[in-house]
Motif scaffolding. Structure first.
Motif, PDB file in Angstrom:
ATOM      1  N   ASP A   1      39.893  31.570  18.689  1.00  0.00           N
ATOM      2  CA  ASP A   1      39.621  32.120  20.019  1.00  0.00           C
ATOM      3  C   ASP A   1      39.280  31.008  21.011  1.00  0.00           C
ATOM      4  O   ASP A   1      39.688  31.058  22.184  1.00  0.00           O
ATOM      5  CB  ASP A   1      38.475  33.127  19.943  1.00  0.00           C
ATOM      6  N   ALA A   2      38.524  30.003  20.559  1.00  0.00           N
ATOM      7  CA  ALA A   2      38.143  28.904  21.451  1.00  0.00           C
ATOM      8  C   ALA A   2      39.369  28.112  21.893  1.00  0.00           C
ATOM      9  O   ALA A   2      39.459  27.684  23.062  1.00  0.00           O
ATOM     10  CB  ALA A   2      37.145  27.992  20.744  1.00  0.00           C
ATOM     11  N   VAL A   3      40.338  27.918  20.985  1.00  0.00           N
ATOM     12  CA  VAL A   3      41.563  27.203  21.349  1.00  0.00           C
ATOM     13  C   VAL A   3      42.340  28.008  22.397  1.00  0.00           C
ATOM     14  O   VAL A   3      42.891  27.440  23.362  1.00  0.00           O
ATOM     15  CB  VAL A   3      42.412  26.935  20.092  1.00  0.00           C
ATOM     16  N   GLU A   4      42.374  29.318  22.233  1.00  0.00           N
ATOM     17  CA  GLU A   4      43.073  30.160  23.217  1.00  0.00           C
ATOM     18  C   GLU A   4      42.414  30.049  24.586  1.00  0.00           C
ATOM     19  O   GLU A   4      43.106  29.943  25.619  1.00  0.00           O
ATOM     20  CB  GLU A   4      43.057  31.613  22.746  1.00  0.00           C
ATOM     21  N   ARG A   5      41.100  30.042  24.634  1.00  0.00           N
ATOM     22  CA  ARG A   5      40.398  29.908  25.919  1.00  0.00           C
ATOM     23  C   ARG A   5      40.625  28.519  26.509  1.00  0.00           C
ATOM     24  O   ARG A   5      40.701  28.370  27.742  1.00  0.00           O
ATOM     25  CB  ARG A   5      38.899  30.173  25.729  1.00  0.00           C
ATOM     26  N   LEU A   6      40.692  27.520  25.646  1.00  0.00           N
ATOM     27  CA  LEU A   6      40.935  26.158  26.133  1.00  0.00           C
ATOM     28  C   LEU A   6      42.294  26.044  26.807  1.00  0.00           C
ATOM     29  O   LEU A   6      42.453  25.277  27.776  1.00  0.00           O
ATOM     30  CB  LEU A   6      40.834  25.168  24.961  1.00  0.00           C
ATOM     31  N   LEU A   7      43.235  26.809  26.314  1.00  0.00           N
ATOM     32  CA  LEU A   7      44.588  26.797  26.896  1.00  0.00           C
ATOM     33  C   LEU A   7      44.703  27.731  28.100  1.00  0.00           C
ATOM     34  O   LEU A   7      45.791  27.869  28.686  1.00  0.00           O
ATOM     35  CB  LEU A   7      45.610  27.186  25.834  1.00  0.00           C
ATOM     36  N   GLY A   8      43.594  28.371  28.477  1.00  0.00           N
ATOM     37  CA  GLY A   8      43.597  29.219  29.665  1.00  0.00           C
ATOM     38  C   GLY A   8      43.799  30.689  29.403  1.00  0.00           C
ATOM     39  O   GLY A   8      43.927  31.470  30.358  1.00  0.00           O
TER      40      GLY A   8
ATOM     41  N   ASP B   1      42.701  34.484  28.210  1.00  0.00           N
ATOM     42  CA  ASP B   1      41.484  35.295  28.253  1.00  0.00           C
ATOM     43  C   ASP B   1      41.336  36.032  26.925  1.00  0.00           C
ATOM     44  O   ASP B   1      42.122  36.925  26.609  1.00  0.00           O
ATOM     45  CB  ASP B   1      41.568  36.289  29.421  1.00  0.00           C
ATOM     46  N   VAL B   2      40.309  35.665  26.198  1.00  0.00           N
ATOM     47  CA  VAL B   2      40.057  36.250  24.876  1.00  0.00           C
ATOM     48  C   VAL B   2      38.601  36.715  24.857  1.00  0.00           C
ATOM     49  O   VAL B   2      37.697  35.959  25.216  1.00  0.00           O
ATOM     50  CB  VAL B   2      40.323  35.227  23.750  1.00  0.00           C
ATOM     51  N   PRO B   3      38.369  37.970  24.451  1.00  0.00           N
ATOM     52  CA  PRO B   3      36.975  38.464  24.408  1.00  0.00           C
ATOM     53  C   PRO B   3      36.166  37.766  23.323  1.00  0.00           C
ATOM     54  O   PRO B   3      36.689  37.290  22.318  1.00  0.00           O
ATOM     55  CB  PRO B   3      37.142  39.957  24.116  1.00  0.00           C
ATOM     56  N   LEU B   4      34.857  37.707  23.558  1.00  0.00           N
ATOM     57  CA  LEU B   4      33.948  37.092  22.597  1.00  0.00           C
ATOM     58  C   LEU B   4      33.745  37.996  21.396  1.00  0.00           C
ATOM     59  O   LEU B   4      33.702  39.222  21.522  1.00  0.00           O
ATOM     60  CB  LEU B   4      32.591  36.801  23.252  1.00  0.00           C
ATOM     61  N   ARG B   5      33.598  37.351  20.255  1.00  0.00           N
ATOM     62  CA  ARG B   5      33.308  38.068  19.022  1.00  0.00           C
ATOM     63  C   ARG B   5      32.107  37.427  18.326  1.00  0.00           C
ATOM     64  O   ARG B   5      31.764  36.276  18.591  1.00  0.00           O
ATOM     65  CB  ARG B   5      34.510  38.056  18.068  1.00  0.00           C
ATOM     66  N   PHE B   6      31.496  38.189  17.473  1.00  0.00           N
ATOM     67  CA  PHE B   6      30.408  37.706  16.599  1.00  0.00           C
ATOM     68  C   PHE B   6      29.187  37.234  17.403  1.00  0.00           C
ATOM     69  O   PHE B   6      28.503  36.294  17.016  1.00  0.00           O
ATOM     70  CB  PHE B   6      30.900  36.588  15.694  1.00  0.00           C
ATOM     71  N   THR B   7      28.932  37.890  18.527  1.00  0.00           N
ATOM     72  CA  THR B   7      27.772  37.529  19.344  1.00  0.00           C
ATOM     73  C   THR B   7      26.650  38.555  19.271  1.00  0.00           C
ATOM     74  O   THR B   7      25.588  38.336  19.870  1.00  0.00           O
ATOM     75  CB  THR B   7      28.196  37.352  20.806  1.00  0.00           C
ATOM     76  N   SER B   8      26.884  39.652  18.599  1.00  0.00           N
ATOM     77  CA  SER B   8      25.862  40.689  18.479  1.00  0.00           C
ATOM     78  C   SER B   8      25.799  41.176  17.037  1.00  0.00           C
ATOM     79  O   SER B   8      26.732  40.956  16.251  1.00  0.00           O
ATOM     80  CB  SER B   8      26.145  41.863  19.423  1.00  0.00           C
ATOM     81  N   VAL B   9      24.705  41.842  16.700  1.00  0.00           N
ATOM     82  CA  VAL B   9      24.505  42.337  15.348  1.00  0.00           C
ATOM     83  C   VAL B   9      25.444  43.517  15.117  1.00  0.00           C
ATOM     84  O   VAL B   9      25.490  44.451  15.934  1.00  0.00           O
ATOM     85  CB  VAL B   9      23.041  42.751  15.122  1.00  0.00           C
ATOM     86  N   GLU B  10      26.214  43.421  14.065  1.00  0.00           N
ATOM     87  CA  GLU B  10      27.132  44.521  13.755  1.00  0.00           C
ATOM     88  C   GLU B  10      26.355  45.723  13.230  1.00  0.00           C
ATOM     89  O   GLU B  10      25.499  45.589  12.353  1.00  0.00           O
ATOM     90  CB  GLU B  10      28.165  44.067  12.713  1.00  0.00           C
ATOM     91  N   LYS B  11      26.701  46.865  13.756  1.00  0.00           N
ATOM     92  CA  LYS B  11      26.028  48.093  13.334  1.00  0.00           C
ATOM     93  C   LYS B  11      26.643  48.597  12.048  1.00  0.00           C
ATOM     94  O   LYS B  11      27.847  48.487  11.833  1.00  0.00           O
ATOM     95  CB  LYS B  11      26.137  49.152  14.425  1.00  0.00           C
ATOM     96  N   THR B  12      25.788  49.149  11.224  1.00  0.00           N
ATOM     97  CA  THR B  12      26.269  49.759   9.987  1.00  0.00           C
ATOM     98  C   THR B  12      26.921  51.101  10.284  1.00  0.00           C
ATOM     99  O   THR B  12      26.908  51.597  11.427  1.00  0.00           O
ATOM    100  CB  THR B  12      25.097  49.945   9.000  1.00  0.00           C
ATOM    101  N   PHE B  13      27.520  51.702   9.257  1.00  0.00           N
ATOM    102  CA  PHE B  13      28.205  52.989   9.430  1.00  0.00           C
ATOM    103  C   PHE B  13      27.232  54.053   9.913  1.00  0.00           C
ATOM    104  O   PHE B  13      27.540  54.839  10.816  1.00  0.00           O
ATOM    105  CB  PHE B  13      28.835  53.416   8.099  1.00  0.00           C
ATOM    106  N   PHE B  14      26.029  54.087   9.339  1.00  0.00           N
ATOM    107  CA  PHE B  14      25.060  55.105   9.711  1.00  0.00           C
ATOM    108  C   PHE B  14      24.516  54.851  11.119  1.00  0.00           C
ATOM    109  O   PHE B  14      24.235  55.787  11.865  1.00  0.00           O
ATOM    110  CB  PHE B  14      23.919  55.137   8.685  1.00  0.00           C
ATOM    111  N   GLN B  15      24.372  53.553  11.520  1.00  0.00           N
ATOM    112  CA  GLN B  15      23.921  53.260  12.874  1.00  0.00           C
ATOM    113  C   GLN B  15      24.945  53.693  13.905  1.00  0.00           C
ATOM    114  O   GLN B  15      24.619  54.239  14.961  1.00  0.00           O
ATOM    115  CB  GLN B  15      23.628  51.748  13.021  1.00  0.00           C
ATOM    116  N   LYS B  16      26.262  53.476  13.556  1.00  0.00           N
ATOM    117  CA  LYS B  16      27.290  53.929  14.462  1.00  0.00           C
ATOM    118  C   LYS B  16      27.354  55.460  14.493  1.00  0.00           C
ATOM    119  O   LYS B  16      27.601  56.069  15.535  1.00  0.00           O
ATOM    120  CB  LYS B  16      28.632  53.366  14.011  1.00  0.00           C
TER     121      LYS B  16
END
Length: 413
Positions: A385-392, A394-409
């Motif tokens: 993803d960082a390489v894609e952003r470097l080339l200009g 637009d790629v959304p951010l991933r792995f920046t928040s705590v993933e919710k479990t099945f029961f939390q969702k």
């Protein structure tokens, strides 16, 4: 004196003889008297001669005594002079030795300031020579785009990032070269898996000991041959680098058709880091979510704004982008780590990517494979993803928040 004693003895003998003999007649008495008178006259003569000789002897004796005393008085002086002559000779020799030693010491002391001044002048000349000839930066614009991976603090993942970014650009079809600026402590060749193929290094090219194409190593991971590696030296130090030498190599690489030149900068603000930062067109500020790493990264931003080639020549500023590594949303939620928002507020630069903390990074480094090649790893996906952003792109951010479990969702928690 001896004669007087003899005469007295003779007289006594005569008196005894006369007293013991019988009485004589007149004629005999006359003859005896005549004999006695003749003996007396002879004795008187002898006494006179003895008296005349004795004063002379007495006069001579004191003269001899005076002469002897004079000889005695003179002889100690002569003896002392004779004794003092070798001592004076020795003292003269010792004084001469002392004078020669002092002369040698004074000459040494005179020579030492001269040697020090000569060494200082040679050092000044060497410094001027380096400043005037060897250390003049190259300020011509390059066709290639120079990207410097840097940080103020060590151990944040610069080399891992340089390997993955350069590999990602080459996989996208861009002719890329990655250079290890960490002279003396090279690690890029290990992560790229080419440590056994290093024959000539960066410093050999800079010093004219090898041609640039001899030192470039083709990467074995990218099949299209778009990626090359220029390893650092393990035996030299960072003072072996010079602004002009590095500038000429970058210029030659640009003329060889490379589109991207990725510079793996050492940590801190030493010579290798400053030279790499000087030639940066774009900088990837690599940092961990901790306050010391963020503060050191802010220091690097100040150097890029003031001492880079673009700042000196009043060109467009260096494009600085933040890459946050070893990020753990779970620890952020627990307050054990700075959040992404906190870091962005402190540095105030655009975000290139967030690389989550993963054990796959260590395994890939030990295997000599850039983590970006592991498409099943969250860290590998984040680098893509960082390489894609470097080339200009637009790629959304991933792995920046705590993933919710099945029961939390399910329950919306």
């Amino acid at each position: 004196m001896v004669r007087s004693k003899k005469s007295s003895q003779a007289k006594n003998k005569n008196s005894t003889t006369t007293s013991t003999t019988a009485p004589l007649n007149n004629e005999e008495q006359v003859t005896v008297k005549d004999q006695e008178t003749s003996v007396q006259t002879e004795e008187n003569k002898e006494t006179l001669t003895a008296s005349n000789e004795s004063p002379k002897d007495e006069v001579k004796e004191p003269e001899d005594k005076a002469q002897a005393e004079q000889d005695k008085e003179v002889s100690p002086e002569q003896n002392s002079s004779e004794k003092d002559e070798p001592a004076s000779a020795q003292s003269k020799e010792s004084t001469q030795d002392d004078e020669s030693a002092k002369a040698q010491e004074s000459s040494k002391e005179d020579k030492e300031p001269e040697a020090k001044s000569a060494s200082k002048t040679t050092k000044k000349k060497e410094t001027k020579r380096l400043a005037n000839s060897e250390d003049t930066p190259i300020n011509d614009a390059f066709k290639a785009h120079v990207i410097v991976v840097t940080s103020g603090k060590g151990g944040v993942g610069k080399t891992t990032t340089a390997a993955s970014i350069s590999t990602g650009l080459a996989l996208k079809g861009h002719k890329t070269v990655v250079i290890d600026f960490d002279v003396g402590l090279r690690n890029l060749d290990l992560i790229m898996g080419c440590e056994r193929r290093v024959v000539y290094d960066f410093i050999n090219v800079l010093h004219g000991e090898a041609k640039l194409h001899q030192a470039l190593i083709k990467d074995k991971h990218v099949e299209n041959g778009k990626l090359s590696i220029l390893a650092a030296s393990q035996t030299k130090d960072k003072d072996s680098l010079s602004y002009e030498g590095v500038g000429k190599i970058l210029q030659d690489l640009s003329n060889m058709g490379f589109e991207y030149i990725i510079c793996d900068s050492p940590a801190g603000i030493e010579a290798g880091a400053l030279i790499a930062l000087y030639y940066a067109d774009e900088a990837i500020i690599t940092t961990n979510p901790e306050i010391s790493s963020v503060r050191d990264s802010d220091r690097i931003l100040g150097i890029l704004d003031a001492k880079s080639r673009r700042a000196v020549n009043n060109w467009e500023p260096v494009a600085c982008k933040l890459l946050l590594t070893r990020y753990s949303p779970d620890r952020v939620s627990k307050g054990e780590m700075l959040s992404l928002n906190d870091i962005q507020e402190l540095l105030r630069i655009s975000l290139l990517g967030v690389i989550p903390e993963s054990t796959d990074v260590l395994k890939a480094s030990n295997d000599g494979d850039p983590i970006i090649l592991n498409q099943s790893s969250d860290a590998g996906k984040s680098y893509q993803d960082a390489v894609e952003r470097l080339l200009g792109n637009d790629v959304p951010l991933r792995f920046t928040s705590v993933e919710k479990t099945f029961f939390q969702k399910l329950f919306g928690k």
